[in-house]
Design a protein around this motif. Structure first.
Motif, PDB file in Angstrom:
ATOM      1  N   ASN A   1       0.818  -1.213   0.000  1.00 18.19           N
ATOM      2  CA  ASN A   1       0.000   0.000   0.000  1.00 18.19           C
ATOM      3  C   ASN A   1       0.855   1.268   0.000  1.00 18.19           C
ATOM      4  N   GLY A   2       2.012   1.206  -0.649  1.00 18.08           N
ATOM      5  CA  GLY A   2       2.884   2.373  -0.725  1.00 18.08           C
ATOM      6  C   GLY A   2       2.766   3.129  -2.025  1.00 18.08           C
ATOM      7  N   ARG A   3       1.933   2.623  -2.924  1.00 16.00           N
ATOM      8  CA  ARG A   3       1.763   3.262  -4.227  1.00 16.00           C
ATOM      9  C   ARG A   3       0.269   3.473  -4.475  1.00 16.00           C
ATOM     10  N   PRO A   4      -0.363   4.338  -3.704  1.00  8.43           N
ATOM     11  CA  PRO A   4      -1.812   4.524  -3.823  1.00  8.43           C
ATOM     12  C   PRO A   4      -2.194   5.194  -5.135  1.00  8.43           C
ATOM     13  N   ALA A   5      -3.454   5.059  -5.493  1.00  4.20           N
ATOM     14  CA  ALA A   5      -3.968   5.739  -6.684  1.00  4.20           C
ATOM     15  C   ALA A   5      -3.886   7.243  -6.485  1.00  4.20           C
ATOM     16  N   ALA A   6      -3.828   7.986  -7.583  1.00  5.17           N
ATOM     17  CA  ALA A   6      -3.756   9.445  -7.510  1.00  5.17           C
ATOM     18  C   ALA A   6      -4.907   9.984  -6.665  1.00  5.17           C
ATOM     19  N   GLY A   7      -4.581  10.878  -5.751  1.00  2.03           N
ATOM     20  CA  GLY A   7      -5.597  11.459  -4.885  1.00  2.03           C
ATOM     21  C   GLY A   7      -5.849  10.685  -3.623  1.00  2.03           C
ATOM     22  N   SER A   8      -5.235   9.509  -3.493  1.00  2.00           N
ATOM     23  CA  SER A   8      -5.399   8.688  -2.294  1.00  2.00           C
ATOM     24  C   SER A   8      -4.123   8.720  -1.461  1.00  2.00           C
ATOM     25  N   ILE A   9      -4.268   8.336  -0.190  1.00  8.21           N
ATOM     26  CA  ILE A   9      -3.125   8.323   0.730  1.00  8.21           C
ATOM     27  C   ILE A   9      -2.752   6.884   1.030  1.00  8.21           C
ATOM     28  N   GLY A  10      -1.481   6.561   0.826  1.00  5.53           N
ATOM     29  CA  GLY A  10      -0.990   5.221   1.119  1.00  5.53           C
ATOM     30  C   GLY A  10      -0.411   5.145   2.520  1.00  5.53           C
ATOM     31  N   ILE A  11       0.172   4.019   2.817  1.00 10.71           N
ATOM     32  CA  ILE A  11       0.736   3.791   4.143  1.00 10.71           C
ATOM     33  C   ILE A  11       2.024   4.590   4.317  1.00 10.71           C
ATOM     34  N   ALA A  12       2.305   4.986   5.534  1.00 12.36           N
ATOM     35  CA  ALA A  12       3.505   5.781   5.819  1.00 12.36           C
ATOM     36  C   ALA A  12       4.760   4.914   5.747  1.00 12.36           C
TER      37      ALA A  12
ATOM     38  N   GLU B   1      10.011   2.691 -10.289  1.00 13.29           N
ATOM     39  CA  GLU B   1       9.762   1.324 -10.746  1.00 13.29           C
ATOM     40  C   GLU B   1      10.441   0.290  -9.856  1.00 13.29           C
ATOM     41  N   ASN B   2      11.427   0.714  -9.089  1.00 16.46           N
ATOM     42  CA  ASN B   2      12.209  -0.204  -8.257  1.00 16.46           C
ATOM     43  C   ASN B   2      11.956  -0.001  -6.763  1.00 16.46           C
ATOM     44  N   MET B   3      10.874   0.709  -6.442  1.00 15.61           N
ATOM     45  CA  MET B   3      10.619   1.080  -5.057  1.00 15.61           C
ATOM     46  C   MET B   3       9.229   0.637  -4.622  1.00 15.61           C
ATOM     47  N   ALA B   4       9.084   0.415  -3.326  1.00 18.29           N
ATOM     48  CA  ALA B   4       7.791   0.011  -2.785  1.00 18.29           C
ATOM     49  C   ALA B   4       6.853   1.205  -2.653  1.00 18.29           C
ATOM     50  N   HIS B   5       7.397   2.381  -2.422  1.00 22.78           N
ATOM     51  CA  HIS B   5       6.582   3.585  -2.252  1.00 22.78           C
ATOM     52  C   HIS B   5       6.742   4.501  -3.454  1.00 22.78           C
TER      53      HIS B   5
END
Length: 342
Positions: free
Chosen positions: A135-146, A262-266
């Motif tokens: 959950n580190g790459r949320p959709a645009a306008g959404s908030i993902g996990i810290a 592309e190589n990152m979780a967030h």
């Protein structure tokens, strides 16, 4: 438009220059990239357009400056001259798969890394990485996990390209962390503006951290280095790089590395949200340097940096390599004394 900027000094004289290989084109009327960025905000003008409009006829050979043969020397590509406390240096960890696996191995107490990917056996570090991966790459306008966040210091911790990174007398180790760092300035209305990105060596005490992951905060309170170039407008999807450790003329460790979203979780947007959601991080006039995480560490291959070693980091599209020697302070043998006011 992509642009690469450097800061240079000759005694007390400072200049900003555009990198147009093999030359540096000096800008007129600005002594720092901080002033350039602030002026761009005040004029509501693109920083690249403003920099181009300030280009002068003064030109230096980049090779001579970079190699130390010129009276001009490279500075960190961003600072707040005369007021280092107006800069906050921080970072985000557990963003790259490579770093997560090395941290997992560092903190694991039994079994192999592969075995401990099992949820019940995960270290807290790997568990946090998995949260980011999910959950580190949320959709645009959404908030993902810290993501994980750490503090390194104010602007006084920055070491110029070519300078020595010091292992302090109280430290147990000092190891390179090859990363890209983002650079921001806060506008008068409190809005963060990303100026650009730069090559970084985040530098950390991995021996101290390995003893207990709760030592992470203290392990990060070290010097770091940036540059030599501040890159504006460079894509950050898939960035390839190379890091190596030199001991004299011998390369004792090296590795190809990759960063970019592309190589990152967030996602970058998610990391930026969780950094700037804090009101204290949106104070007008402040500069923020934020490291985005490492893909590989020489410490993971049991390499210990020592006096005179040189760490070299280079990323495609980010200009010339960042090189820093290592200096080891004499071990601290007596406690720091605190004076009591009366």
């Amino acid at each position: 438009m992509m642009m690469r900027l450097v800061q240079i000094a000759n005694g007390t004289e400072r200049r900003v220059a555009i990198v147009i290989e093999p030359e540096l084109v000096l800008l007129s009327d600005v002594r720092s990239t901080y002033i350039l960025a602030r002026r761009a905000l005040e004029l509501q003008k693109d920083i690249t357009a403003l920099a181009q409009s300030l280009g002068s006829d003064d030109v230096l050979r980049y090779d001579e400056v970079y190699s130390g043969k010129s009276s001009w020397r490279l500075l960190a590509p961003i600072d707040v001259p005369g007021d280092p406390q107006k800069m906050l240096v921080s970072g985000t960890g557990l963003t790259h798969l490579g770093s997560a696996r090395e941290r997992q191995a560092m903190h694991a107490t039994a079994g192999t890394v592969q075995e401990e990917i099992d949820e019940a056996k995960m270290t807290d570090s790997m568990r946090m990485f998995e949260w980011g991966r999910r959950n580190g790459r949320p959709a645009a306008g959404s908030i993902g996990i810290a993501p994980e966040w750490f503090y390194k210091g104010d602007g006084s911790v920055l070491v110029a390209p070519g300078g020595a990174l010091t292992i302090p007398g109280h430290a147990e180790d000092g190891g390179e962390e090859a990363e890209v760092a983002t650079v921001y300035v806060i506008a008068a209305n409190g809005t963060p503006h990303r100026i650009g990105m730069t090559t970084g060596n985040e530098f950390s005490d991995h021996v101290f951290e390995r003893k207990n992951y709760l030592n992470l905060a203290g392990s990060k309170l070290r010097q770091c280095s940036l540059g030599p170039e501040l890159v504006i407008g460079q894509p950050f999807e898939d960035v390839r790089g190379h890091v190596r450790v030199l001991r004299g003329t011998e390369t004792v460790w090296e590795k190809d590395i990759r960063t970019g979203e592309e190589n990152m979780a967030h996602s970058l947007a998610n990391m930026e949200h969780h950094h700037f959601k804090f009101a204290g991080h949106r104070q007008a006039g402040m500069v923020h340097v934020h490291f985005l995480g490492a893909d590989a560490l020489s410490f993971g291959s049991n390499v210990r940096l020592g006096e005179g070693d040189v760490a070299e980091v280079q990323f495609d599209g980010f200009g010339r390599a960042l090189r820093n020697s290592i200096r080891v302070e004499e071990a601290l043998t007596a406690p720091v004394q605190v004076a009591v006011m009366r």
